[in-house]
Design a protein around this motif. Structure first.
Motif, PDB file in Angstrom:
ATOM      1  N   VAL A  27       0.850  -1.201   0.000  1.00  0.00           N
ATOM      2  CA  VAL A  27       0.000   0.000   0.000  1.00  0.00           C
ATOM      3  C   VAL A  27       0.879   1.242   0.000  1.00  0.00           C
ATOM      4  N   ASP A  28       1.929   1.242   0.789  1.00  0.00           N
ATOM      5  CA  ASP A  28       2.836   2.382   0.847  1.00  0.00           C
ATOM      6  C   ASP A  28       3.497   2.627  -0.515  1.00  0.00           C
ATOM      7  N   ALA A  29       3.922   1.573  -1.175  1.00  0.00           N
ATOM      8  CA  ALA A  29       4.551   1.714  -2.492  1.00  0.00           C
ATOM      9  C   ALA A  29       3.562   2.277  -3.515  1.00  0.00           C
ATOM     10  N   GLU A  30       2.325   1.849  -3.448  1.00  0.00           N
ATOM     11  CA  GLU A  30       1.301   2.359  -4.369  1.00  0.00           C
ATOM     12  C   GLU A  30       1.015   3.836  -4.096  1.00  0.00           C
ATOM     13  N   ARG A  31       0.948   4.209  -2.824  1.00  0.00           N
ATOM     14  CA  ARG A  31       0.722   5.617  -2.485  1.00  0.00           C
ATOM     15  C   ARG A  31       1.887   6.475  -2.971  1.00  0.00           C
ATOM     16  N   GLN A  32       3.093   5.974  -2.835  1.00  0.00           N
ATOM     17  CA  GLN A  32       4.276   6.705  -3.297  1.00  0.00           C
ATOM     18  C   GLN A  32       4.213   6.889  -4.819  1.00  0.00           C
ATOM     19  N   TYR A  33       3.876   5.847  -5.537  1.00  0.00           N
ATOM     20  CA  TYR A  33       3.752   5.914  -6.995  1.00  0.00           C
ATOM     21  C   TYR A  33       2.686   6.944  -7.387  1.00  0.00           C
ATOM     22  N   ARG A  34       1.522   6.854  -6.730  1.00  0.00           N
ATOM     23  CA  ARG A  34       0.434   7.792  -7.036  1.00  0.00           C
ATOM     24  C   ARG A  34       0.805   9.220  -6.666  1.00  0.00           C
ATOM     25  N   ALA A  35       1.578   9.394  -5.596  1.00  0.00           N
ATOM     26  CA  ALA A  35       2.016  10.731  -5.203  1.00  0.00           C
ATOM     27  C   ALA A  35       2.841  11.370  -6.314  1.00  0.00           C
ATOM     28  N   GLU A  48      -5.703  18.899  -2.025  1.00  0.00           N
ATOM     29  CA  GLU A  48      -6.491  17.923  -2.787  1.00  0.00           C
ATOM     30  C   GLU A  48      -5.674  16.653  -3.029  1.00  0.00           C
ATOM     31  N   LEU A  49      -4.414  16.845  -3.332  1.00  0.00           N
ATOM     32  CA  LEU A  49      -3.513  15.724  -3.579  1.00  0.00           C
ATOM     33  C   LEU A  49      -3.392  14.866  -2.318  1.00  0.00           C
ATOM     34  N   ALA A  50      -3.166  15.509  -1.187  1.00  0.00           N
ATOM     35  CA  ALA A  50      -3.046  14.775   0.077  1.00  0.00           C
ATOM     36  C   ALA A  50      -4.319  13.994   0.365  1.00  0.00           C
ATOM     37  N   PHE A  55      -4.430  10.913   3.031  1.00  0.00           N
ATOM     38  CA  PHE A  55      -3.821  11.513   4.211  1.00  0.00           C
ATOM     39  C   PHE A  55      -4.841  12.384   4.920  1.00  0.00           C
ATOM     40  N   ALA A  56      -4.772  12.400   6.239  1.00  0.00           N
ATOM     41  CA  ALA A  56      -5.717  13.161   7.049  1.00  0.00           C
ATOM     42  C   ALA A  56      -5.553  14.661   6.849  1.00  0.00           C
ATOM     43  N   ASP A  57      -4.329  15.086   6.588  1.00  0.00           N
ATOM     44  CA  ASP A  57      -4.080  16.513   6.390  1.00  0.00           C
ATOM     45  C   ASP A  57      -2.795  16.713   5.593  1.00  0.00           C
ATOM     46  N   LEU A  58      -2.562  17.952   5.209  1.00  0.00           N
ATOM     47  CA  LEU A  58      -1.410  18.278   4.379  1.00  0.00           C
ATOM     48  C   LEU A  58      -0.090  18.043   5.112  1.00  0.00           C
ATOM     49  N   SER A  72      10.290  18.175   0.496  1.00  0.00           N
ATOM     50  CA  SER A  72       8.883  18.540   0.636  1.00  0.00           C
ATOM     51  C   SER A  72       8.124  18.295  -0.663  1.00  0.00           C
ATOM     52  N   PRO A  73       6.808  18.156  -0.582  1.00  0.00           N
ATOM     53  CA  PRO A  73       6.015  17.972  -1.797  1.00  0.00           C
ATOM     54  C   PRO A  73       6.177  19.149  -2.770  1.00  0.00           C
ATOM     55  N   ALA A  74       6.205  20.357  -2.239  1.00  0.00           N
ATOM     56  CA  ALA A  74       6.343  21.529  -3.112  1.00  0.00           C
ATOM     57  C   ALA A  74       7.679  21.521  -3.850  1.00  0.00           C
ATOM     58  N   ARG A  75       8.751  21.172  -3.147  1.00  0.00           N
ATOM     59  CA  ARG A  75      10.074  21.127  -3.780  1.00  0.00           C
ATOM     60  C   ARG A  75      10.139  20.013  -4.820  1.00  0.00           C
TER      61      ARG A  75
END
Length: 86
Positions: A27-35, A48-50, A55-58, A72-75
């Motif tokens: 599940v973690d690997a799939e979430r990473q891929y989708r991220a 929205e992405l989170a 994820f419960a929050d950003l 970070s996600p932004a970077r």
């Protein structure tokens, strides 16, 4: 997951163990891929992405993103969109 596959949860756990996997790591690997896929969409807001990733929050997503990718996600999005993603 087991229900979706039409099997007992214990059977799924055994099958994954036999393959050297766990449900959590898959599940973690799939979430990473989708991220990565979602971060490449510049019009998608981080919140929205989170949420789309469950994820419960950003801030939870930010912590996990740093654990996965070391930044970070932004970077990461910035690097991906500039064409220098690893």
């Amino acid at each position: 997951t087991a229900r979706a596959l039409g099997m007992a949860s214990r059977s799924l756990v055994r099958a994954l163990a036999d393959a050297g996997e766990t449900h959590h790591t898959m599940v973690d690997a799939e979430r990473q891929y989708r991220a990565r896929l979602l971060l490449a969409q510049p019009d998608l807001e981080m919140a929205e992405l989170a949420e789309a990733l469950g994820f419960a929050d950003l801030s939870s997503f930010g912590r996990k993103c740093r654990a996965w990718f070391g930044e970070s996600p932004a970077r990461l999005r910035e690097r991906m969109l500039s064409g220098i993603a690893r």
